[in-house]
Each structure stands twice: as structure tokens, then as C-alpha cells.
Motif scaffolding. Sequence first.
Motif, PDB file in Angstrom:
ATOM      1  N   ALA A  23       0.834  -1.195   0.000  1.00 14.73           N
ATOM      2  CA  ALA A  23       0.000   0.000   0.000  1.00 14.73           C
ATOM      3  C   ALA A  23       0.874   1.253   0.000  1.00 14.73           C
ATOM      4  N   GLY A  24       0.548   2.186  -0.880  1.00 10.41           N
ATOM      5  CA  GLY A  24       1.251   3.457  -0.916  1.00 10.41           C
ATOM      6  C   GLY A  24       2.565   3.440  -1.666  1.00 10.41           C
ATOM      7  N   ASP A  25       3.149   2.258  -1.828  1.00  8.46           N
ATOM      8  CA  ASP A  25       4.448   2.143  -2.493  1.00  8.46           C
ATOM      9  C   ASP A  25       4.324   1.604  -3.905  1.00  8.46           C
ATOM     10  N   GLY A  26       3.252   0.869  -4.159  1.00 11.91           N
ATOM     11  CA  GLY A  26       3.124   0.182  -5.426  1.00 11.91           C
ATOM     12  C   GLY A  26       3.998  -1.059  -5.444  1.00 11.91           C
ATOM     13  N   GLY A  27       3.751  -1.917  -6.390  1.00  8.63           N
ATOM     14  CA  GLY A  27       4.555  -3.117  -6.511  1.00  8.63           C
ATOM     15  C   GLY A  27       4.181  -4.183  -5.499  1.00  8.63           C
ATOM     16  N   THR A  28       4.980  -5.236  -5.513  1.00  4.75           N
ATOM     17  CA  THR A  28       4.741  -6.411  -4.685  1.00  4.75           C
ATOM     18  C   THR A  28       5.991  -6.680  -3.852  1.00  4.75           C
ATOM     19  N   VAL A  29       5.784  -7.100  -2.626  1.00  9.14           N
ATOM     20  CA  VAL A  29       6.885  -7.437  -1.731  1.00  9.14           C
ATOM     21  C   VAL A  29       6.755  -8.908  -1.360  1.00  9.14           C
ATOM     22  N   SER A  30       7.881  -9.623  -1.423  1.00 14.46           N
ATOM     23  CA  SER A  30       7.900 -11.059  -1.173  1.00 14.46           C
ATOM     24  C   SER A  30       8.904 -11.409  -0.080  1.00 14.46           C
ATOM     25  N   LEU A  31       8.674 -12.528   0.559  1.00 17.02           N
ATOM     26  CA  LEU A  31       9.624 -13.008   1.566  1.00 17.02           C
ATOM     27  C   LEU A  31      11.020 -13.126   0.970  1.00 17.02           C
ATOM     28  N   SER A  32      11.106 -13.570  -0.273  1.00 17.54           N
ATOM     29  CA  SER A  32      12.409 -13.789  -0.908  1.00 17.54           C
ATOM     30  C   SER A  32      13.202 -12.492  -1.077  1.00 17.54           C
ATOM     31  N   MET A  72      11.789  -5.282   7.937  1.00 19.97           N
ATOM     32  CA  MET A  72      10.467  -5.326   8.546  1.00 19.97           C
ATOM     33  C   MET A  72       9.393  -5.131   7.507  1.00 19.97           C
ATOM     34  N   VAL A  73       8.300  -5.845   7.674  1.00 21.33           N
ATOM     35  CA  VAL A  73       7.080  -5.606   6.903  1.00 21.33           C
ATOM     36  C   VAL A  73       5.901  -5.648   7.861  1.00 21.33           C
ATOM     37  N   ALA A  74       4.873  -4.880   7.549  1.00 22.37           N
ATOM     38  CA  ALA A  74       3.597  -4.973   8.249  1.00 22.37           C
ATOM     39  C   ALA A  74       2.573  -5.511   7.257  1.00 22.37           C
ATOM     40  N   ILE A  75       1.649  -6.305   7.775  1.00 23.87           N
ATOM     41  CA  ILE A  75       0.623  -6.930   6.936  1.00 23.87           C
ATOM     42  C   ILE A  75      -0.742  -6.691   7.564  1.00 23.87           C
ATOM     43  N   SER A  76      -1.702  -6.247   6.759  1.00 23.85           N
ATOM     44  CA  SER A  76      -3.094  -6.180   7.189  1.00 23.85           C
ATOM     45  C   SER A  76      -3.862  -7.287   6.489  1.00 23.85           C
ATOM     46  N   SER A  77      -4.549  -8.090   7.299  1.00 23.36           N
ATOM     47  CA  SER A  77      -5.329  -9.208   6.764  1.00 23.36           C
ATOM     48  C   SER A  77      -6.819  -9.055   7.038  1.00 23.36           C
ATOM     49  N   PHE A  88      -7.329  -1.206   1.227  1.00 25.13           N
ATOM     50  CA  PHE A  88      -5.991  -0.979   0.666  1.00 25.13           C
ATOM     51  C   PHE A  88      -5.721   0.521   0.526  1.00 25.13           C
ATOM     52  N   GLU A  89      -6.728   1.268   0.090  1.00 27.47           N
ATOM     53  CA  GLU A  89      -6.572   2.713  -0.064  1.00 27.47           C
ATOM     54  C   GLU A  89      -6.346   3.386   1.293  1.00 27.47           C
ATOM     55  N   LYS A  90      -7.097   2.962   2.296  1.00 31.86           N
ATOM     56  CA  LYS A  90      -6.933   3.529   3.644  1.00 31.86           C
ATOM     57  C   LYS A  90      -5.583   3.120   4.249  1.00 31.86           C
ATOM     58  N   MET A  91      -5.095   1.946   3.885  1.00 36.67           N
ATOM     59  CA  MET A  91      -3.765   1.526   4.348  1.00 36.67           C
ATOM     60  C   MET A  91      -2.700   2.490   3.839  1.00 36.67           C
ATOM     61  N   ALA A  92      -2.809   2.886   2.585  1.00 37.33           N
ATOM     62  CA  ALA A  92      -1.841   3.842   2.023  1.00 37.33           C
ATOM     63  C   ALA A  92      -1.890   5.165   2.780  1.00 37.33           C
ATOM     64  N   PRO A 101       8.098   3.362   7.958  1.00 39.06           N
ATOM     65  CA  PRO A 101       9.201   3.314   6.997  1.00 39.06           C
ATOM     66  C   PRO A 101       9.287   1.970   6.266  1.00 39.06           C
ATOM     67  N   PHE A 102       8.480   1.021   6.691  1.00 40.97           N
ATOM     68  CA  PHE A 102       8.507  -0.343   6.154  1.00 40.97           C
ATOM     69  C   PHE A 102       7.304  -0.570   5.236  1.00 40.97           C
ATOM     70  N   PRO A 103       7.367  -1.565   4.359  1.00 43.84           N
ATOM     71  CA  PRO A 103       6.213  -1.866   3.509  1.00 43.84           C
ATOM     72  C   PRO A 103       5.003  -2.286   4.340  1.00 43.84           C
ATOM     73  N   TYR A 104       3.835  -1.813   3.913  1.00 40.91           N
ATOM     74  CA  TYR A 104       2.557  -2.160   4.556  1.00 40.91           C
ATOM     75  C   TYR A 104       1.768  -2.939   3.515  1.00 40.91           C
ATOM     76  N   LEU A 105       1.626  -4.231   3.736  1.00 40.43           N
ATOM     77  CA  LEU A 105       1.153  -5.164   2.723  1.00 40.43           C
ATOM     78  C   LEU A 105      -0.289  -5.602   2.988  1.00 40.43           C
ATOM     79  N   TYR A 106      -0.981  -5.909   1.919  1.00 33.18           N
ATOM     80  CA  TYR A 106      -2.395  -6.276   2.010  1.00 33.18           C
ATOM     81  C   TYR A 106      -2.578  -7.755   1.694  1.00 33.18           C
ATOM     82  N   ASP A 107      -3.063  -8.498   2.674  1.00 35.31           N
ATOM     83  CA  ASP A 107      -3.327  -9.941   2.573  1.00 35.31           C
ATOM     84  C   ASP A 107      -4.831 -10.128   2.361  1.00 35.31           C
TER      85      ASP A 107
END
Length: 196
Positions: A23-32, A72-77, A88-92, A101-107
Motif C-alpha cells: 500500500a502506498g508504495d506500489g509493486g509487490t513485496v515477497s519473503l524472498s 520489517m514488513v507490516a501486513i493487514s489481513s 488498501f486505499e486507507k492503508m496507504a 518506513p517499512f512496507p505495509y502489505l495487504y493480505d
Amino acid sequence: MVRTASTMLELGTAAPPFSLPAAGDGGTVSLSDFEGQPLLVAFISNHCPYVKHLRSALAEFGKEYESKGLAMVAISSNDAEEYPDDSFEKMAEEKAAVGYPFPYLYDEDQSVAKAYRAACTPDFFLFDKAHKLAYRGQFDDSRPGNDQPITGGDLRAAAEQVLSGAPVPPDRQKPSIGCNIKWKDAPDYFTGQRAE
């Protein structure tokens, strides 16, 4: 709101893989993306009062420990159809407002939360550089209304141990307490009982 505790996933568990939109950054973040780095995975949400209580401290923690080598990553599920404040929009918007400062990801399908056996927000999973679980549980003893200072003491102590390559002592493993994740289809490990 159901007051819920961490499930306390077994220590040494390998980090379940994820690949989620940021959210807010665009793209995809993966564990790898974090191969060879210690990694903190935090399950949070926008509207939970337990997360709101410590969100500024969590942002500061992220800035401080990123400089020390902790990813670090944060995830909202949460189910955003039932809880539109967690969309997702409100997460951004939340990421920008708080300064995470870390990615905020949407599950969105909640599969990642279920793989981690996440139960509440906030719920923290700290993995060593081999991505084996070293700590799971609380940020600190502070909760909304209990007048305990927000220090991040438990998570800080665990992060220091992981960064030094040492195990986190078992007596430092304390469950987090927070709002239950807002499930579309609750997993078998979620009982819906109030945590004591």
C-alpha cells in the motif's frame, strides 16, 4: 472487538512465503526479497485501538532497527468489505500519516495470516537471518488504558538477540494481546474466546 492473544507459533518454524501488494508504495513485496536478513513480520490494522496505541512507537522502532540491519514488513489481513477503514486505499493513507518506513502489505485473501497462525493485531513474528522463528509475541506490556509506558522493550530485547546471532530466551516470549483479525472464514485455531 474480541480481545485476543497470539497463538504462539512454534519457535524455529520457517517463515511462510508471501508475495503481497504494498500500500502506498506500489509493486509487490515477497519473503524472498529479504533473503539472508533478519525479518520482523507484524500483523496490524488501521482501526484497531491496540495498534493505534503504539503505531507511532512502531514507526520509530522500524526506523531505528532498519539502520541496525533488521528488515520489517507490516501486513493487514482484515476483511475490508466488512471493515472499510482497513481497505488498501486507507492503508496507504495510514502509512503516510503515521510515517511507517517499512512496507505495509495487504493480505486480501487472508492466506498469509493463516499460514503464520496470526490471531490478533498487533501480532509480531521475528525471524533470524535464516528465516527461522526466534520470537513471537508482544511489543511490550503497554495496552490502551493500562498506564504502562510504550517502550517496545520485549520486541527490542528480542531484536537485539537476533541481530547478535543469539537465541531469544524462552522466558522473554510473551503473547501479544489485541483485536482479533477480522476473518472472512475463521481458521480452526481461532476460538473467538476472550484472552485473559
